[in-house]
Design an enzyme around this catalytic site. Structure first.
Site, PDB file in Angstrom:
ATOM      1  N   ARG A   1      21.785   2.933   9.905  1.00  0.00           N
ATOM      2  CA  ARG A   1      22.313   4.209   9.428  1.00  0.00           C
ATOM      3  C   ARG A   1      21.179   5.232   9.394  1.00  0.00           C
ATOM      4  NH1 ARG A   1      21.557   1.219   4.602  1.00  0.00           N
ATOM      5  NH2 ARG A   1      23.594   0.235   4.643  1.00  0.00           N
TER       6      ARG A   1
ATOM      7  N   ARG B   1      17.622  10.382   3.075  1.00  0.00           N
ATOM      8  CA  ARG B   1      18.492  10.874   2.009  1.00  0.00           C
ATOM      9  C   ARG B   1      18.077  12.295   1.658  1.00  0.00           C
ATOM     10  NH1 ARG B   1      18.215   5.586  -1.986  1.00  0.00           N
ATOM     11  NH2 ARG B   1      19.193   4.128  -0.527  1.00  0.00           N
TER      12      ARG B   1
ATOM     13  N   ARG C   1      10.550 -14.596  13.450  1.00  0.00           N
ATOM     14  CA  ARG C   1       9.311 -14.119  12.860  1.00  0.00           C
ATOM     15  C   ARG C   1       9.090 -14.893  11.568  1.00  0.00           C
ATOM     16  NH1 ARG C   1       5.892 -11.487  15.868  1.00  0.00           N
ATOM     17  NH2 ARG C   1       5.169 -10.097  14.203  1.00  0.00           N
TER      18      ARG C   1
ATOM     19  N   ARG D   1       3.018  -5.189   3.763  1.00  0.00           N
ATOM     20  CA  ARG D   1       3.222  -4.730   2.387  1.00  0.00           C
ATOM     21  C   ARG D   1       2.460  -5.624   1.419  1.00  0.00           C
ATOM     22  NH1 ARG D   1       9.576  -6.352   1.076  1.00  0.00           N
ATOM     23  NH2 ARG D   1       9.367  -8.599   1.340  1.00  0.00           N
TER      24      ARG D   1
ATOM     25  N   GLU E   1       1.543  -9.519   2.743  1.00  0.00           N
ATOM     26  CA  GLU E   1       2.432 -10.144   3.725  1.00  0.00           C
ATOM     27  C   GLU E   1       2.018  -9.747   5.140  1.00  0.00           C
ATOM     28  OE1 GLU E   1       6.619  -9.668   3.240  1.00  0.00           O
ATOM     29  OE2 GLU E   1       6.556 -10.043   1.079  1.00  0.00           O
TER      30      GLU E   1
ATOM     31  N   TYR F   1      20.499 -12.856  10.260  1.00  0.00           N
ATOM     32  CA  TYR F   1      19.851 -12.413   9.035  1.00  0.00           C
ATOM     33  C   TYR F   1      20.943 -12.125   8.010  1.00  0.00           C
ATOM     34  CZ  TYR F   1      17.136 -10.033   5.564  1.00  0.00           C
ATOM     35  OH  TYR F   1      16.564  -9.697   4.361  1.00  0.00           O
TER      36      TYR F   1
ATOM     37  N   ASP G   1      21.779 -11.264   3.823  1.00  0.00           N
ATOM     38  CA  ASP G   1      21.388 -11.032   2.441  1.00  0.00           C
ATOM     39  C   ASP G   1      22.005 -12.110   1.560  1.00  0.00           C
ATOM     40  OD1 ASP G   1      19.784  -8.776   2.776  1.00  0.00           O
ATOM     41  OD2 ASP G   1      21.500  -7.411   2.737  1.00  0.00           O
TER      42      ASP G   1
END
Length: 383
Positions: A173, A177, A249, A279, A300, A348, A350
């Site tokens: 998307r 914002r 990965r 990160r 990471e 993948y 969630d």
């Protein structure tokens, strides 16, 4: 008639399906090659600092699925949590996702929402009518400056290739914002289990009809000993990687401790490609209701997954999808085996989607058992 079912994997998929079937009177054996339940959601208290550590990287629960939210709250007390991600780019710290504050800070402006829309459209490459790649998608919607600062370097490090080689669908998307909302997720229900995910999954598995065996790798030949197998390991692994290994990965974590507050937030991304890690996560900030003097942090680093590494992110490019199609065809020839979860379907997922699919798979099994019909190899098509 009661059946004896095997759950390969003590993560969310195996636990949720196993619990549903156990409550319906079936006998369940759950096995996992690791020494703990919870899969990659595993959390544990750090002995020195008392911080609840997300051992395989942070997991933040967010969903619009009311049934799934009610389900997890049945087994854990969830505390409100909002994921507010920061990023360090070109020597400055910004909020993510890119929002009105990020735009105004980055460009030194004080734009209102409608002004910012016009401003950013002027930066965008409007010659790209139908973006096909990640890079084209980003350039079309945010322009070269924001793309270079926030998307390009991070994506190269995360996926190990140029954004021009990745599909546009990764940026699903518009990644902007036009307000000051820095809550990373849109979902209605968001939170963290007060005592961590491992405690929650252990409670799901706590039933008289469930036996859990840890440190127990299994192979395909065990299927004949059970009425049905739900397999949440790597689909290629079930077949001994006979057609080759699907690409993933993996992540390397460099842990370090700190006395005090290291970065003031749970997640700090690093968008510059020169910084080797993607990160730094500071785990005490994932439980803001707790107070700890010490701190546990992970750097990471993403890289290609080797045979002995933990697979995290399925690559799912053209070559991988072709190999997956061949494995799906092999899976269709199996009897009394259903492939579930992130690894079993090479997608993948969630956590909330994993639980939703597990609930649906459990119900499908109970219905098939009642009707005397066969359970399919997949309750959700991997392709």
């Amino acid at each position: 008639m009661s059946k004896h079912c095997l759950m390969v994997g003590a993560g969310l998929s195996g636990a949720v399906i196993g619990r549903m079937l156990a409550e319906a009177g079936h006998r369940i054996t759950v096995v996992d090659a690791r020494a703990h339940v919870g899969g990659n959601c595993h959390t544990e208290r750090d002995a020195k600092s008392g911080v609840m550590v997300h051992v395989y990287g942070p997991h933040i629960f967010h969903t619009d699925d009311a049934e799934v939210w009610d389900y997890v709250n049945r087994f854990a007390a969830f505390r409100p949590y909002r994921n507010r991600v920061k990023t360090t780019s070109q020597g400055a710290v910004y909020s993510l996702p890119v929002n009105l504050h990020t735009i105004n800070q980055f460009f030194g402006q004080t734009l209102r929402p409608d002004e910012a829309r016009v401003f950013l459209e002027g930066k965008a490459d409007t010659s790209i009518a139908d973006p096909q790649t990640f890079e084209e998608q980003a350039l079309r919607f945010v322009g070269p400056e924001l793309y270079e600062a926030f998307f390009k370097g991070y994506t190269i490090k995360q996926w190990g290739c140029q954004p021009s080689e990745l599909p546009a669908s990764i940026l699903k998307r518009l990644p902007v914002r036009f307000n000051y909302d820095d809550n990373y997720f849109f979902h209605k229900f968001q939170g963290m289990p007060e005592e961590g995910y491992t405690a929650m999954i252990a409670k799901i598995l706590d039933h008289a009809n469930i036996e859990v065996k840890l440190d127990t790798p299994v192979s395909r030949d065990v299927a004949q000993d059970y009425d049905h197998v739900f397999y949440s390991g790597p689909i290629d692994g079930w077949f001994g990687y006979s057609l080759g290994r699907l690409g993933y990965r993996t992540l390397d974590f460099e842990r370090f401790d700190y006395q005090g507050d290291y970065q003031g937030c749970a997640v700090m991304n690093y968008g510059d490609v020169e910084v080797p890690y993607t990160r730094i996560t500071e785990h005490k900030h994932f439980a803001p209701w707790e107070s700890h003097e010490g701190s546990v942090l992970y750097k990471e680093v993403s890289r290609a997954c080797g045979p002995d590494d933990i697979p995290y992110y399925p690559i799912r490019q053209v070559a991988e999808k072709s190999m997956l199609a061949d494995y799906v065809a092999l899976a269709g020839q199996e009897t009394n085996v259903t492939f579930v979860g992130r690894l079993g379907t090479y997608r993948y997922l969630d956590m909330d989607v994993t639980i939703r699919e597990a609930l649906d798979a459990g119900r499908a099994f109970l219905k098939a058992a009642q009707e005397g019909s066969a359970m399919p190899a997949f309750t959700v098509a991997p392709l």
